[in-house]
Design a protein around this motif. Structure first.
Motif, PDB file in Angstrom:
ATOM      1  N   SER A   3       7.348  12.421   3.170  1.00  0.00           N
ATOM      2  CA  SER A   3       7.698  12.500   4.566  1.00  0.00           C
ATOM      3  C   SER A   3       8.757  11.459   4.907  1.00  0.00           C
ATOM      4  O   SER A   3       8.728  10.360   4.395  1.00  0.00           O
ATOM      5  N   ILE A  64      -4.139  -1.531  12.968  1.00  0.00           N
ATOM      6  CA  ILE A  64      -4.070  -1.028  11.596  1.00  0.00           C
ATOM      7  C   ILE A  64      -3.970  -2.212  10.637  1.00  0.00           C
ATOM      8  O   ILE A  64      -3.095  -3.074  10.777  1.00  0.00           O
ATOM      9  N   GLY A  67      -1.256  -2.922   5.027  1.00  0.00           N
ATOM     10  CA  GLY A  67      -1.242  -1.933   3.957  1.00  0.00           C
ATOM     11  C   GLY A  67      -1.605  -0.545   4.452  1.00  0.00           C
ATOM     12  O   GLY A  67      -1.461   0.422   3.727  1.00  0.00           O
ATOM     13  N   GLY A  68      -2.049  -0.438   5.692  1.00  0.00           N
ATOM     14  CA  GLY A  68      -2.517   0.848   6.205  1.00  0.00           C
ATOM     15  C   GLY A  68      -1.455   1.652   6.928  1.00  0.00           C
ATOM     16  O   GLY A  68      -1.654   2.816   7.227  1.00  0.00           O
ATOM     17  N   ALA A  69      -0.308   1.049   7.191  1.00  0.00           N
ATOM     18  CA  ALA A  69       0.735   1.759   7.931  1.00  0.00           C
ATOM     19  C   ALA A  69       1.615   2.539   6.955  1.00  0.00           C
ATOM     20  O   ALA A  69       1.618   2.265   5.762  1.00  0.00           O
ATOM     21  N   PRO A  70       2.378   3.505   7.461  1.00  0.00           N
ATOM     22  CA  PRO A  70       3.302   4.239   6.585  1.00  0.00           C
ATOM     23  C   PRO A  70       4.277   3.289   5.884  1.00  0.00           C
ATOM     24  O   PRO A  70       4.530   2.176   6.365  1.00  0.00           O
ATOM     25  N   THR A  71       4.822   3.742   4.773  1.00  0.00           N
ATOM     26  CA  THR A  71       5.640   2.863   3.931  1.00  0.00           C
ATOM     27  C   THR A  71       6.879   2.302   4.624  1.00  0.00           C
ATOM     28  O   THR A  71       7.374   1.264   4.218  1.00  0.00           O
ATOM     29  N   GLU A  72       7.351   2.986   5.665  1.00  0.00           N
ATOM     30  CA  GLU A  72       8.502   2.450   6.410  1.00  0.00           C
ATOM     31  C   GLU A  72       8.189   1.051   6.954  1.00  0.00           C
ATOM     32  O   GLU A  72       9.094   0.280   7.264  1.00  0.00           O
ATOM     33  N   PHE A  73       6.904   0.754   7.084  1.00  0.00           N
ATOM     34  CA  PHE A  73       6.508  -0.489   7.748  1.00  0.00           C
ATOM     35  C   PHE A  73       6.016  -1.552   6.764  1.00  0.00           C
ATOM     36  O   PHE A  73       5.401  -2.530   7.160  1.00  0.00           O
ATOM     37  N   ASP A  74       6.295  -1.325   5.468  1.00  0.00           N
ATOM     38  CA  ASP A  74       5.846  -2.287   4.460  1.00  0.00           C
ATOM     39  C   ASP A  74       6.377  -3.681   4.746  1.00  0.00           C
ATOM     40  O   ASP A  74       5.647  -4.665   4.688  1.00  0.00           O
ATOM     41  N   GLN A  76       7.492  -4.926   7.547  1.00  0.00           N
ATOM     42  CA  GLN A  76       6.862  -5.460   8.762  1.00  0.00           C
ATOM     43  C   GLN A  76       5.474  -5.995   8.456  1.00  0.00           C
ATOM     44  O   GLN A  76       5.066  -7.045   8.960  1.00  0.00           O
ATOM     45  N   GLN A  77       4.728  -5.266   7.620  1.00  0.00           N
ATOM     46  CA  GLN A  77       3.349  -5.691   7.361  1.00  0.00           C
ATOM     47  C   GLN A  77       3.282  -6.973   6.535  1.00  0.00           C
ATOM     48  O   GLN A  77       2.317  -7.724   6.645  1.00  0.00           O
TER      49      GLN A  77
END
Lengths: 141, 337, 389
Positions: A3, A64, A67-74, A76-77
């Motif tokens: 996605s 969240i 590690g639980g967010a979509p990869t676009e947010f790696d 940021q996390q």
């Protein structure tokens, strides 16, 4: 293959993401947020665009874990750890989904007052994607 | 009606790092006169800060965003080296694409340069313009240059308006400098060879003296003095050399750090939020030379500061973070590739 | 034209890094063939629908044809069905429609997913592809976050307690202990599940299902010919399906799934039965809150009272309406495309009375239901079955 939101698709929503301008149906007066081709209420397709106030309240939310967010947010996390996402009920009536930023997750409640701010959403393909998030509105209860 | 500042807006990130944390972490502190600094969160940069400052200015402005003829944007740390950051800001502020956008950088001096250019645009074409200075200068966290670096943004709407804060005089100096606060193309971090030549004091004194002489202003006629302040102590040294009272100095650096191109414009906002109409503000910025300006405070700025959150309110609503949070949120721990 | 299920088969659900996609499908297909009591020549299968999201590192296009040739069905008209986590249920619905239309006599509905083929990082790319991508995903959330927001709203509007929500996991794990084909065959206790690391507040890791490989196959035929193949055909009484806005912010009510309600209403109408007639159900508990909402969407209780069914133990194996005797998605496993067909496998065995471990058998169940949801309710499909006469 997975996605992904392409840049042309992202670009088609700039007016909404950058300035919170949204279409109101000419036939039935319903505000459509986010914008859609056919009105969510009556199905017609003629709209007048208007600028929203950016004020709203938490309708529901979640925190969240890292590690639980979509990869676009790696990225940021790595920087923020957990992230807070909410369904926001706008002053004008419609609901949107957005991140809450600059907020202490412990302080968020269903009903907390919010206001929209302009922030970085994520960084992909060397392109910074900007858009609205919400912060707690300290000037309202 | 004169051309001048008719509205202003400020933005300071909520994150605050007490510099005591830097001292504890590194065992020393290069800028002891700075108590705290503001820093951008993971989702903030000079573009987002500039948009927020710009929005506050527009909310207070007699002119709507669609009436702006130009936006002059100053930063030394925009996310793009090529591709105008200011176009993003313009798109966020106005739906109109009929607007001139100009981006300035190169040194902390860019902030005041944007304000001057906006004034000159507005005076030349009789159209309102906006100046935004937004910066979050960055150096390597292990370098002493990094200790005092903060973040913030200032925005001004310039136009012909009743009671505008008007520009009285300008004096500019340019000098060649070596090894002083620079960043080569493609590099992420600021450098300084620490040659201790103090070009800053020399250029600033020269520009201010030139300005006062040319406009026949004496120090006693100056109510507020906004000077370049990379360390929280420089303005006091310059004031002493000038023979000016330190009470007249306005700088946010001790509270939010060195905000680069936004530093002097934010100092000007501090003056606009404090002075009575008719008072003179002397504003000088530095970067391989100096620009000295004098402004006469107008009623419009008093009206402007009464709408929405005051600068003091913004400054007070910080959130204290640990040094660990600072390293994370500032992106120092994100490994590329 | 009535439709009968004459054979079902499924692999164990779990993580099988050494079994390929093809091997899994072959295994499920062989079991389904063996399950046809009087035998079936595979050449009699005229149409095939295969539900899968196609996660993993293999074939993307023409996947149904590839899987058919894998099991010796080269040449059969085959269709890939993709409706996220409801792909399997929709594949089955298509097969039912084809038989009902009279166009074909015997059809296959299958589902498969191989989720462990990829490194962890690349696997994560596949999570959150079936919600609203443009707005929900770009707000930083995928399904755990979406279901967490639904859970919070349910708690806020109806006073549902977190311990009731997590009680779903406790119940389903208890059932899976007795299912040899389940992924997580261990009991969990409520206290530990409540204290588990947060996934998306208020949901912990025990409120979510895992990463699963698996395949399942169901073979259907015209009811009037079913006795040629088996003396115990299970009848398809009703089929219902619907869609909804993908993004939950576009929905008026966030405490239930409208698509599931619409699908259930259609299925009940077709079947001529109501919620009170259902004696066993397999529902889509991708997250614990989803099972609570399913109780309400399927009419097992009044709106807002789903939590009471868990509080009062009404949906346990020995309760008046056992739900997810297999262990559900939570404990049996959730290999996306295979899930819907796996539910049908369980209900067919329950209604035939030949569940593998008798302790799990719901005694005397004659009418059963499957409820299969895609994404956070963007799609939903419900089927109602009747035991052999």
């Amino acid at each position: 293959m997975s996605s992904y939101v392409s840049l042309p698709i992202f670009a088609s929503t700039l007016r909404e993401r950058y300035r919170l301008e949204e279409p109101r149906c000419r036939s039935c007066g319903t505000l459509n947020v986010p914008a859609r081709m056919a009105c969510i209420e009556c199905g017609r397709g003629d709209f007048d665009w208007e600028k929203l106030t950016g004020r709203g309240r938490v309708f529901t939310y979640t925190v969240i874990a890292r590690g639980g967010a979509p990869t676009e947010f790696d990225e940021q996390q790595i920087m923020s750890g957990s992230l807070v996402v909410a369904i926001v009920e706008l002053e004008e009536g419609a609901k949107v989904v957005a991140q809450l930023t600059d907020c202490d997750p412990e302080e968020v409640r269903v009903g907390s007052p919010l206001k929209a701010v302009f922030r970085k959403l994520y960084d992909q393909e060397g392109v910074v994607r900007y858009g609205y998030k919400f912060v707690m509105d300290e000037e309202r209860e | 009606m004169a051309t001048g500042i008719v509205a202003h807006g400020a933005y300071v990130p909520k994150n605050r790092l007490p510099l005591e944390e830097v001292r504890r972490f590194w065992g020393g502190l290069s800028t002891p006169a700075i108590k705290e600094k503001a820093f951008p969160s993971y989702d903030e940069d000079p573009v987002t800060m500039g948009v927020e400052a710009g929005r506050q200015a527009l909310e207070r402005s007699p002119f709507g965003a669609e009436e702006l003829g130009a936006i002059f944007f100053a930063t030394t740390s925009g996310p793009y080296e090529e591709k105008p950051n200011v176009s993003t800001i313009a798109s966020a502020l106005t739906g109109s694409s009929r607007i001139r956008v100009v981006e300035m950088g190169g040194s902390p001096r860019a902030g005041l340069q944007a304000l001057l250019s906006a004034w000159e645009f507005s005076a030349s074409w009789s159209k309102p313009a906006m100046a935004i200075a937004s910066d979050a200068p960055i150096a390597h966290p292990a370098s002493s240059l990094e200790h005092g670096l903060g973040a913030g943004a200032a925005a001004f709407v310039i136009g012909e308006g009743e009671g505008a804060t008007t520009l009285e005089a300008v004096e500019s100096i340019s000098v060649e400098t070596f090894g002083e606060r620079f960043r080569r193309r493609g590099q992420s971090y600021l450098q300084d060879l620490e040659l201790r030549q103090d070009e800053l004091t020399g250029s600033v004194l020269k520009a201010i003296e030139g300005l006062m002489e040319g406009a026949r202003i004496s120090l006693s006629q100056v109510e507020a003095l906004v000077l370049p302040d990379p360390d929280g102590g420089t303005p006091a040294r310059i004031a002493k050399a000038l023979g000016a009272s330190p009470e007249k100095l306005l700088s946010l650096t001790p509270r939010i750090g060195d905000t680069g191109a936004a530093s002097v414009p934010l100092g000007l906002i501090a003056a606009l939020e404090k002075l009575e109409a008719g008072k003179r503000i002397l504003v000088c910025s530095y970067g391989a030379g100096a620009d000295a300006t004098s402004w006469i405070m107008g009623e419009a700025s008093i009206v402007s500061r009464q709408r929405g959150r005051s600068l003091e309110d913004i400054l007070e609503r910080g959130r204290i973070r640990s040094y660990g949070d600072y390293l994370k949120l500032r992106g120092f721990l994100v490994q590329k590739g | 034209m009535e439709v009968a299920v004459i054979g079902v088969g499924q692999t164990s659900f779990g993580t099988f890094p050494k079994k390929s996609l093809k091997a899994l499908f072959f295994e499920a297909f062989q079991e389904a063939l063996r399950d046809v009591e009087k035998g079936l020549d595979p050449k009699e299968i005229e149409e095939a629908w295969i539900g899968t999201l196609s996660t993993g590192g293999g074939q993307l296009g023409n996947q149904a044809a590839l899987l058919c040739e894998t099991v010796g069905l080269a040449g059969v008209s085959a269709h890939h069905v993709e409706n996220a986590c409801a792909s399997g249920g929709f594949a089955f619905r298509n097969a039912v429609m084809a038989i009902r239309s009279g166009r074909c006599r015997v059809a296959m509905a299958a589902g498969i997913e191989k989720m462990t083929d990829l490194p962890r990082e690349r696997n994560r790319l596949w999570l959150g592809v079936s919600g609203d991508v443009e707005w929900e995903r770009l707000a930083g959330t995928n399904f755990p976050g979406i279901y967490a927001m639904l859970a919070r709203r349910h708690m806020y509007e109806h006073g549902t307690l977190k311990e009731w929500i997590t009680g779903v996991a406790v119940k389903n794990h208890a059932n899976a202990v007795h299912n040899p084909k389940a992924q997580f065959r261990f009991p969990i206790d409520l206290e530990r599940a409540m204290r588990a690391p947060m996934l998306a507040d208020p949901l912990t890791v025990f409120d979510a299902c895992g990463i699963t490989d698996g395949a399942a196959v169901a073979i259907v035929c015209r009811a009037d010919e079913a006795r040629r193949y088996t003396d115990r055909p299970v009848m398809v009484m009703g089929s219902g399906a619907a869609t909804d806005y993908l993004a939950i912010h576009d929905r008026k009510d966030l405490t239930g799934l409208l698509a599931a309600r619409k699908a259930a209403a259609q299925a009940y109408k077709e079947a001529g039965v109501g919620p009170k007639d259902i004696q066993v159900a397999e529902v889509h508990d991708c997250f614990t809150i989803a099972e609570i909402m399913a109780y309400e969407d399927l009419g097992f209780c009044e709106d807002g009272q789903g939590g009471f069914l868990i509080r009062d133990g009404l949906t346990k194996l020995d309760g008046p309406i056992p739900v997810n005797p297999s262990g559900g998605l939570k404990a049996k496993g959730h290999p996306i495309g295979a899930t819907g067909i796996g539910q049908i496998c369980e209900i067919v065995h329950q209604l035939r009375g030949d569940v593998q471990e008798p302790i799990r058998q719901v005694k005397g169940a004659r009418i059963g239901l499957t409820h299969n949801v895609g994404g956070s309710g963007g799609t939903a499909v419900v089927h109602i079955f009747r035991s052999p006469e």
